[in-house]
Design an enzyme around this catalytic site. Structure first.
Site, PDB file in Angstrom:
ATOM      1  CB  SER A   1      -2.672  13.436 -15.022  1.00 29.75           C
ATOM      2  OG  SER A   1      -4.100  13.435 -15.593  1.00 29.75           O
ATOM      3  CE1 TYR A  25      -6.219  10.957 -11.150  1.00 30.49           C
ATOM      4  CE2 TYR A  25      -6.442  12.419 -12.977  1.00 30.49           C
ATOM      5  CZ  TYR A  25      -5.903  11.275 -12.516  1.00 30.49           C
ATOM      6  OH  TYR A  25      -4.968  10.385 -13.170  1.00 30.49           O
ATOM      7  CG  ASP A  79      -1.731   1.152   1.307  1.00 28.59           C
ATOM      8  OD1 ASP A  79      -1.579   2.110   0.636  1.00 28.59           O
ATOM      9  OD2 ASP A  79      -2.786   1.235   2.159  1.00 28.59           O
ATOM     10  CE  LYS A 113      -2.323  11.231 -11.184  1.00 24.97           C
ATOM     11  NZ  LYS A 113      -1.382  10.253 -10.872  1.00 24.97           N
TER      12      LYS A 113
END
Length: 256
Positions: free
Chosen positions: A146, A159, A66, A163
């Site tokens: 991203s 998100y 993890d 990024k």
């Protein structure tokens, strides 16, 4: 595996390697000669990727981990060293999209989860692997960012912001770790044909959303996992020995 031996003698760790981009990264590195530690929070998918690499003639082992848990990542580093040797290629790829939602409708818990995995996970993974990278005499770290960091879309504010932080973190690590001969670069893919794609397309009319999204990509298609892994291979190789702190779009021209 009969591909060119770009990474022969290198030990690579890939997180989030049970599927999608991570599985492609692990497979590509192994095909080019690396000994690969396939790490994923899902032990079964990690084993599946490692088994596929082995069946193709590559060298790989699976290591459950993890990325938000430092003890897990330190254990993965220890497994890599005890099995293959010092880590000289690291792909910090594990990430989490979260459901599409406006900022105002995103819960505090969901916001923190996205940042814990995407930003905290990169931080924890890279710093846990740093001692091994230093013992190797240097190496290449590749972070999966991203294109949304620079080209956000409504409904993905958490998100895309995470990024953006990942892209910046990669640059900071590149500055701080250059004296150790460790290069740190970041890949910035556009939407990619993986099992995470439905989340990006949404449930309302995914085909219409896909068509609209494709119209924004000059090369006229979404990214494939192999597009990202081949770019990562270049960054991991000696051909990129003078590149660090780079955020490389793998986006078919979307960022133009």
């Amino acid at each position: 595996m009969s591909e060119p031996s770009t990474l022969v003698g290198r030990v690579a760790v890939v997180t989030g390697a049970g599927s999608g981009i991570g599985a492609a990264l692990a497979t590509t590195f192994a095909r080019h000669g690396a000994k690969v530690v396939v790490s994923d929070v899902n032990a079964e998918t990690a084993e599946n990727t490692a088994a596929a690499i082995q069946a193709a003639g590559g060298v790989a082992i699976a290591a459950e981990g993890d990325v938000t848990n430092r003890a897990h990542m330190e254990r993965v580093a220890a497994v890599a060293e005890s099995t293959f040797g010092y880590v000289s290629v690291l792909a910090a790829n594990a990430g989490y999209t979260g459901p599409a939602a406006s900022l105002e409708s995103t819960s505090d818990d969901e916001f923190r989860r996205v940042f814990d995995i995407n930003v905290g996970g990169v931080w924890t993974t890279c710093t846990a692997m740093l001692p091994s990278l230093r013992r190797a005499g240097g190496g290449s770290v590749i972070v999966t960012g991203s294109i949304m960091a620079d080209r956000p879309r409504p409904g993905f504010g958490t998100y895309s912001t995470s990024k953006a932080a990942v892209n910046h973190l990669a640059r900071v690590m590149a500055l701080e770790w250059a004296p150790f001969n460790i290069r740190v670069n970041c890949l910035a893919p556009t939407a990619t044909e993986t099992n995470m794609l439905p989340t990006f397309l949404g449930d309302d009319d995914p085909e219409a959303t896909r068509s609209r999204f494709l119209s924004t990509i000059p090369l006229g298609r979404l990214a494939r996992p192999e597009d990202v892994s081949e770019a990562a291979l270049f960054l991991a190789s000696e051909s990129a020995s003078f590149l660090t702190g780079v955020v490389l779009p793998v986006d078919g021209g979307r960022s133009i």
